[in-house]
Write a protein that holds these residues in place. Structure first.
Motif, short mmCIF file in Angstrom:
data_model
loop_
_atom_site.label_atom_id
_atom_site.label_comp_id
_atom_site.label_asym_id
_atom_site.label_seq_id
_atom_site.Cartn_x
_atom_site.Cartn_y
_atom_site.Cartn_z
N GLN A 262 -13.09 5.66 -9.28
CA GLN A 262 -12.36 4.61 -8.57
C GLN A 262 -11.86 5.11 -7.23
N LEU A 263 -12.01 4.30 -6.20
CA LEU A 263 -11.52 4.62 -4.85
C LEU A 263 -10.65 3.47 -4.38
N GLY A 264 -9.52 3.80 -3.72
CA GLY A 264 -8.62 2.74 -3.27
C GLY A 264 -7.83 3.15 -2.05
N LEU A 265 -7.12 2.17 -1.51
CA LEU A 265 -6.25 2.41 -0.35
C LEU A 265 -4.99 1.57 -0.51
N ASN A 266 -3.84 2.21 -0.42
CA ASN A 266 -2.55 1.52 -0.49
C ASN A 266 -1.85 1.60 0.86
N TYR A 267 -0.95 0.64 1.08
CA TYR A 267 -0.16 0.60 2.32
C TYR A 267 1.29 0.37 1.94
N ARG A 268 2.19 1.18 2.46
CA ARG A 268 3.61 1.08 2.13
C ARG A 268 4.44 0.86 3.39
#
Length: 333
Positions: A262-268
């Motif tokens: 699994q590959l992902g990108l989060n933004y905070r």
């Protein structure tokens, strides 16, 4: 080193946080206890933030938990869950730390074939401590620094203890045939507003934390899942919002050799100000999951961090007991 928090009594305590919040469910809500496919779940999490600074001001956080399901044969549409959680973090020259041990309990009722509602509670004990080995102005003798001189700082205690209570509610939808599911929940931590302080005559209230979240999995075809997620937390004057999207590729779907990456990108962002981009990845093999992420800092603090934020690691292992009966009671996948 003086200016140790301006005043230790006025420091507003804040809870630990995870960039991969989905992988630390019992820190997200007591109602996430025992909401997983399997019977017993073990989770270990580690985070190290701002370790690149010259001074020893990095934040180190560890969390470990175990939770499990309890089935009552007479309650075929319900189940109970229980769990233990341990959290510890420390930061700065003073080694200011928080250690927490909590006991979680949950009750899940199956509303329909694909719909579940869970109520969760947590009772915990926490201790905040710091090292009294200070370096202050009073230890300057006029020519050099002398560590043998007294600090003369009015510190009554190097620790402060508190008892705590938290609660949450979680709605779970699942469609196993499509590998699709959704969890939406809300939790309130520190319901009893416990007080603590390093000075006997100046106790402060540990601020409540409101946690709102939505976690989805959407099966696309035979091998690909899409995982959108969102989380909002508020504690005292501070707030944090985290949005994320990940894709999971199933490399092998055989029961005994299930493998996925699994590959992902989060933004905070905090208080409407950008904070970090968080690339992340997970590796799944049977009932073992390893997740890794890194915070790329984009806040105003970037002048000091050079975009370097925090490394985060999670390990999740689930025990799924073999059952010979007709079906699991209140099955959650």
């Amino acid at each position: 080193m003086f200016c140790y928090g301006i005043s230790l009594t006025s420091v507003n305590a804040q809870d630990i946080h995870w960039s991969q919040f989905r992988l630390s469910p019992m820190n997200l809500s007591p109602a996430a206890t025992a909401i997983f496919k399997g019977d017993v779940r073990f989770i270990g999490s580690y985070r190290n933030q701002w370790a690149n600074f010259d001074r020893n001001v990095d934040y180190t956080t560890f969390s470990g938990s175990v939770d499990m399901k309890f089935f009552a044969p007479k309650l075929r549409n319900s189940m109970f869950g229980g769990g233990l959680i341990f959290n510890h973090d420390s930061a700065g020259d003073l080694g200011l730390s928080l250690t927490q041990i909590g006991l979680n309990g949950s009750y899940t009722h199956q509303l329909g074939k694909q719909h579940f509602l869970t109520l969760g509670l947590q009772g915990s004990f926490a201790s905040r401590r710091y090292s009294p080995n200070l370096t202050v102005d009073n230890q300057w003798n006029g020519d050099t620094f002398d560590a043998s001189l007294p600090t003369r700082e009015p510190v009554d205690e190097a620790s402060a203890d508190l008892g705590d209570f938290s609660a949450g509610i979680n709605y779970h939808f699942q469609k196993p045939s499509k590998r699709s599911k959704l969890d939406v929940g809300v939790a309130l931590f520190h319901v009893n507003k416990p007080t603590h302080g390093f000075y006997e005559d100046d106790q402060v209230i540990y601020p409540q934390r409101l946690s709102l979240y939505a976690l989805g999995t959407i099966g696309l075809g035979k091998k690909i899942d899409l995982l959108p997620m969102a989380m909002r937390q508020e504690q005292g004057p501070h707030s944090q919002t985290l949005l994320g999207l990940a894709g999971r590729l199933h490399l092998n779907q055989h029961v005994a050799r299930k493998t996925a990456i699994q590959l992902g990108l989060n933004y905070r962002f905090n208080e409407l100000e950008a904070d970090a981009w968080i690339p992340n990845m997970e590796f799944h093999f049977r009932t073992l999951m390893v997740g890794l992420s890194y915070d790329i800092n984009i806040s105003e603090y970037v002048v000091n961090t050079a975009n370097r934020g925090g490394l985060e690691l999670h390990v999740n292992y689930i025990i799924d007991k073999v059952r010979l009966d007709e079906a699991k009671i209140c099955p959650i996948y």
